[in-house]
Write an enzyme that holds these catalytic residues in place. Structure first.
Site, PDB file in Angstrom:
ATOM      1  CD  GLU A 153      53.691   2.790  77.315  1.00  0.00           C
ATOM      2  OE1 GLU A 153      54.650   2.035  77.582  1.00  0.00           O
ATOM      3  OE2 GLU A 153      53.561   3.910  77.808  1.00  0.00           O
ATOM      4  CG  ASN A 194      47.378   6.026  76.972  1.00  0.00           C
ATOM      5  OD1 ASN A 194      47.048   7.036  76.350  1.00  0.00           O
ATOM      6  ND2 ASN A 194      48.360   6.026  77.878  1.00  0.00           N
ATOM      7  CG  HIS A 230      55.441  10.939  76.728  1.00  0.00           C
ATOM      8  ND1 HIS A 230      55.394  11.768  77.835  1.00  0.00           N
ATOM      9  CD2 HIS A 230      54.676   9.862  77.032  1.00  0.00           C
ATOM     10  CE1 HIS A 230      54.641  11.209  78.777  1.00  0.00           C
ATOM     11  NE2 HIS A 230      54.180  10.054  78.306  1.00  0.00           N
ATOM     12  CD  GLU A 260      50.922   8.762  79.319  1.00  0.00           C
ATOM     13  OE1 GLU A 260      52.179   8.774  79.364  1.00  0.00           O
ATOM     14  OE2 GLU A 260      50.269   7.713  79.466  1.00  0.00           O
ATOM     15  CG  ASP A 262      56.172  14.787  78.655  1.00  0.00           C
ATOM     16  OD1 ASP A 262      56.143  14.139  79.731  1.00  0.00           O
ATOM     17  OD2 ASP A 262      56.458  14.273  77.555  1.00  0.00           O
TER      18      ASP A 262
HETATM   19  O1  G3I Z   1      57.742   5.350  94.934  1.00  0.00           O
HETATM   20  C1  G3I Z   1      59.067   4.827  94.798  1.00  0.00           C
HETATM   21  C2  G3I Z   1      59.944   5.307  95.945  1.00  0.00           C
HETATM   22  O2  G3I Z   1      59.438   4.760  97.162  1.00  0.00           O
HETATM   23  C3  G3I Z   1      61.385   4.864  95.715  1.00  0.00           C
HETATM   24  O3  G3I Z   1      62.219   5.392  96.743  1.00  0.00           O
HETATM   25  C4  G3I Z   1      61.853   5.380  94.355  1.00  0.00           C
HETATM   26  C5  G3I Z   1      63.271   4.985  94.023  1.00  0.00           C
HETATM   27  O4  G3I Z   1      63.275   3.604  93.720  1.00  0.00           O
HETATM   28  O5  G3I Z   1      60.986   4.836  93.320  1.00  0.00           O
HETATM   29  C6  G3I Z   1      59.655   5.318  93.483  1.00  0.00           C
HETATM   30  O6  G3I Z   1      58.859   4.771  92.482  1.00  0.00           O
HETATM   31  C7  G3I Z   1      59.105   5.384  91.197  1.00  0.00           C
HETATM   32  C8  G3I Z   1      57.767   5.996  90.707  1.00  0.00           C
HETATM   33  O7  G3I Z   1      57.902   6.523  89.381  1.00  0.00           O
HETATM   34  C9  G3I Z   1      57.275   7.115  91.617  1.00  0.00           C
HETATM   35  O8  G3I Z   1      58.202   8.176  91.597  1.00  0.00           O
HETATM   36  C10 G3I Z   1      59.527   4.288  90.238  1.00  0.00           C
HETATM   37  O9  G3I Z   1      60.815   3.829  90.624  1.00  0.00           O
HETATM   38  C11 G3I Z   1      59.608   4.855  88.825  1.00  0.00           C
HETATM   39  O10 G3I Z   1      59.852   3.797  87.895  1.00  0.00           O
HETATM   40  C12 G3I Z   1      58.252   5.476  88.450  1.00  0.00           C
HETATM   41  O11 G3I Z   1      58.388   6.040  87.162  1.00  0.00           O
HETATM   42  C13 G3I Z   1      57.132   6.311  86.510  1.00  0.00           C
HETATM   43  C14 G3I Z   1      57.121   5.543  85.177  1.00  0.00           C
HETATM   44  O12 G3I Z   1      55.915   5.869  84.449  1.00  0.00           O
HETATM   45  C15 G3I Z   1      57.150   4.055  85.377  1.00  0.00           C
HETATM   46  O13 G3I Z   1      55.968   3.664  85.984  1.00  0.00           O
HETATM   47  C16 G3I Z   1      57.040   7.807  86.241  1.00  0.00           C
HETATM   48  O14 G3I Z   1      56.907   8.509  87.462  1.00  0.00           O
HETATM   49  C17 G3I Z   1      55.829   8.116  85.359  1.00  0.00           C
HETATM   50  O15 G3I Z   1      55.838   9.475  84.969  1.00  0.00           O
HETATM   51  C18 G3I Z   1      55.879   7.255  84.100  1.00  0.00           C
HETATM   52  O16 G3I Z   1      54.697   7.505  83.373  1.00  0.00           O
HETATM   53  C19 G3I Z   1      54.549   6.741  82.153  1.00  0.00           C
HETATM   54  C20 G3I Z   1      53.086   6.441  81.974  1.00  0.00           C
HETATM   55  O17 G3I Z   1      52.604   5.741  83.109  1.00  0.00           O
HETATM   56  C21 G3I Z   1      52.850   5.653  80.694  1.00  0.00           C
HETATM   57  N1  G3I Z   1      53.371   6.394  79.533  1.00  0.00           N
HETATM   58  C22 G3I Z   1      54.807   6.733  79.686  1.00  0.00           C
HETATM   59  C23 G3I Z   1      55.026   7.549  80.942  1.00  0.00           C
HETATM   60  C24 G3I Z   1      56.486   7.957  81.059  1.00  0.00           C
HETATM   61  O18 G3I Z   1      57.288   6.827  81.220  1.00  0.00           O
END
Ligand code: G3I
Length: 348
Positions: A153, A194, A230, A260, A262
């Protein structure tokens, strides 16, 4: 309920298999007949805690992407430390079940650790820290990963450079630097750029095309492009434009992957929307199957239950091939049907 014998290499469906027809093999077997990988983004937590999640993943997919575990933040609790355990457990599961692994992602402006954001690095310090990160991580997984999303990105929808910390610290050369450092760390992994909303011909995919063309002309080790896919039903991608877009990147000599996918639906999802979702999944898979150099189709999650979509978009969900209970949805059968069809035309 053992729907599937998880023993390595076994692809025999059990009689109570939920996909309804024992005679039709799992998606991973159909994909392999096309020389493809079909994958899912995996969370270490759900892999550890949910046996049904593990069974579906091992039965239907031959590729995994770490949803979060290989990102900069999760890997780097501090400047001095690397935390590989979560990602290592996903890689171990993949190796146990004969699955390829996509590394995601070395350079991305999201999920950066606070110490990195606050470090106020000079140009030279940024080179040291970022090169050190990429070298250490790619060397740790060298030989075990099929591909890396090296940079994720880097562009805005209008085709301009995204003002990420990497652009600010290193300038546009950070792309080339990252690919060279990743190749130095793991010469065997295929190295991908990507992005999202670049699935069709548009200002963003035009910009990505021009930059990758230039990188390739300079001898940068970039091997593929990942289209995140997405999408939703309000503004669905047009399969013909997707195919045309994929072809031009394939014509550069790049591998092409859906990385990715969905499809965000209004929830609770209606039968009509589930049917529309299925049509979209099937159309995109068919567009991919008709594209030379198409090598992998990855959905961003295993079951609807754990998708990021409802957390991010209130009132949206049901985006994947399996529902909250792990049952195959119409989208699953549409992808299966597309994979079962012989290639209609020789890939162009
Ligand atoms: O692990 C912590 C947990 O300990 C904590 O209690 C909780 C609440 O703060 O947060 C948890 O971390 C979260 C993590 O996902 C795991 O669940 C982060 O806050 C949250 O920001 C993170 O979101 C991920 C997001 O990328 C940002 O990194 C999503 O799961 C993930 O599906 C999403 O994936 C991205 C790809 O990497 C890139 N392309 C877009 C896609 C969707 O945004």
């Amino acid at each position: 309920m053992a729907w599937f014998n998880l023993r390595r290499g076994s692809t025999q469906r059990a009689s109570n298999d939920p996909t309804g027809d024992e005679a039709i093999p799992p998606l991973r077997v159909l994909a392999a007949r096309h020389g493809l990988h079909i994958g899912a983004a995996v969370s270490e937590k759900h892999l550890r805690e949910d046996p049904g999640y593990r069974e579906i993943l091992a039965r239907e997919f031959n590729m995994v992407t770490c949803e979060n575990a290989m990102k900069f933040g999760p890997l780097r609790p501090s400047r001095e430390t690397f935390a590989f355990d979560a990602a290592d457990s996903i890689v171990a599961f993949a190796q146990e079940h004969d699955m390829a692994v996509r590394g995601h992602t070395l350079i991305w402006h999201m999920m950066l650790p606070q110490w990195f954001r606050n470090a106020g690095l000079s140009y030279d310090e940024a080179i040291d820290v970022i090169r050190g990160h990429i070298h250490t991580v790619t060397r740790h997984y060298a030989g075990r990963l099929a591909a890396w999303d090296v940079v994720n990105e880097a562009f805005e929808d209008d085709g301009s450079w995204r003002e990420t910390p990497f652009l600010k610290m290193l300038g546009p050369d950070y792309l080339s630097m990252a690919f060279h450092w990743a190749h130095e760390g793991d010469p065997h992994a295929k190295l991908f750029y990507n992005d999202f909303s670049a699935d069709e011909i548009n200002a963003k995919s035009d910009a990505i095309y021009e930059v990758l063309r230039e990188l390739i002309s300079q001898g940068t080790p970039v091997h593929g492009v990942g289209f995140q896919m997405h999408v939703n039903l309000e503004n669905p991608p047009r399969p013909k434009s997707v195919a045309k877009n994929m072809k031009r990147f394939a014509d550069l000599g790049l591998e092409v992957q859906v990385t990715e996918m969905d499809v965000a639906l209004d929830v609770p999802a209606t039968k009509r929307d589930l049917a529309e979702e299925a049509r979209l999944y099937g159309d995109i898979m068919e567009a991919c199957l008709g594209t030379k150099a198409f090598s992998a189709f990855v959905t961003w999650g295993v079951t609807d239950r754990y998708s990021w979509i409802p957390l991010q978009f209130h009132g949206k969900g049901a985006p994947l091939l399996f529902d909250d209970e792990g049952r195959p949805k119409p989208a699953y059968f549409a992808v299966r049907e597309a994979l079962q069809k012989e290639l209609k035309t020789v890939p162009t």
